[in-house]
Design an enzyme around this catalytic site. Structure first.
Site: not given
Ligand code: APR
Length: 237
Positions: A109, A177, A136, A59, A117
């Site tokens: 996060h 998100t 490491c 990643r 560690c």
């Molecule tokens: N601009 C804005 N939003 C976007 C874009 C974009 N270009 N592309 C996708 N999205 C939105 C999607 O519609 C979705 O709502 O980003 C969001 C991504 O959602 P997730 O994949 O669930 O990611 P996230 O909300 O960051 O996940 C939260 O889950 O797995 C854990 O620790 C991990 O921090 C992460 C947490």
């Protein structure tokens, strides 16, 4: 600066999606192709350190091949202009993109750009190396180093600072998100409890409609326009 408004931004994987970094739950998202239980939990680390290390090294290599996008840069401009007392960026992302722009975010996060560690979280972190991190070891105790990210079942960071930044804001903005993982997903409710206006920026607004306003669009298109208007007017209108 004193009469500028306060804004708290919560970002998720969608902030970095325009950079080419996959999200978790969109089509072909990370968790569609990998099992969380095998890669993003303390149990997974105990069961197979090598597999977890290889996943986060993979990643990190992908992320480092990507560049900050116009959304990251817009947040950097806002933070530079209004200062850390007026702009708090809380990110769920571990890609270190804001750190690359020298625009500090509260990394609730953690960050995959650091290793820590695998035995004692109090031992000092180190920057993650280029390439494999398998060899490491902790300088303090010799234990294997793990990614300095918060796994499922572990406690997110900076929670007191985040709560304070949400409670005293004039506007809470959720960018990119899905609002599925707590405590981040609960911040909009905390903002509403405190009478803070709430705005979502997302091409697919999250169900449940907890936001006062929604700008349906990509972060790298919506945020630069929003920040330009804020900087021109000195308000969050
Ligand atoms: N601009 C804005 N939003 C976007 C874009 C974009 N270009 N592309 C996708 N999205 C939105 C999607 O519609 C979705 O709502 O980003 C969001 C991504 O959602 P997730 O994949 O669930 O990611 P996230 O909300 O960051 O996940 C939260 O889950 O797995 C854990 O620790 C991990 O921090 C992460 C947490």
């Amino acid at each position: 600066m004193a009469n500028l408004p306060r804004v708290t931004i919560l970002s998720g994987a969608g902030l970095s999606a325009p950079s080419g970094i996959p999200t978790f739950r969109d089509n072909n998202g990370l968790w569609e192709n990998f099992r969380v239980e095998e890669l993003a939990t303390p149990e997974a680390w105990r069961a197979d350190q090598d597999r977890v290390t290889r996943f986060y090294d993979w990643r990190r290599a992908n992320t480092r091949a990507c560049q900050p996008n116009e959304a990251h840069k817009a947040l950097e401009r806002l933070q530079a202009a209004w200062g850390p007392d007026r702009v708090t960026h809380v990110t769920q992302n571990v890609d270190g993109m804001m750190a690359r722009l020298s625009a500090p975010a509260l990394e609730m996060h953690g960050s995959n750009e650091r290793l820590r560690c695998g035995r004692d979280a109090r031992h000092p972190c180190v920057p993650a190396p280029l390439g494999s991190s398998a060899a490491c070891a902790c300088a303090a105790c010799g234990a294997a180093l793990r990614p300095d990210v918060v796994w499922f079942g572990e406690t997110p960071r900076h929670l007191e600072a985040i709560d304070a930044a949400v409670a005293c804001a004039d506007l809470f903005v959720s960018v990119g998100t899905s609002g599925t993982v707590y405590p981040a997903a609960g911040l909009v409710h905390r903002a509403r409890e405190c009478g803070v206006r709430t705005l979502e920026v997302n091409p697919k607004p999250t169900p449940g409609g907890n936001f006062d306003a929604v700008l349906s669009g990509s972060a790298d298109v919506v945020l630069p326009r929003l920040v330009r208007r804020w900087l021109e007017t000195g308000t969050l209108a």
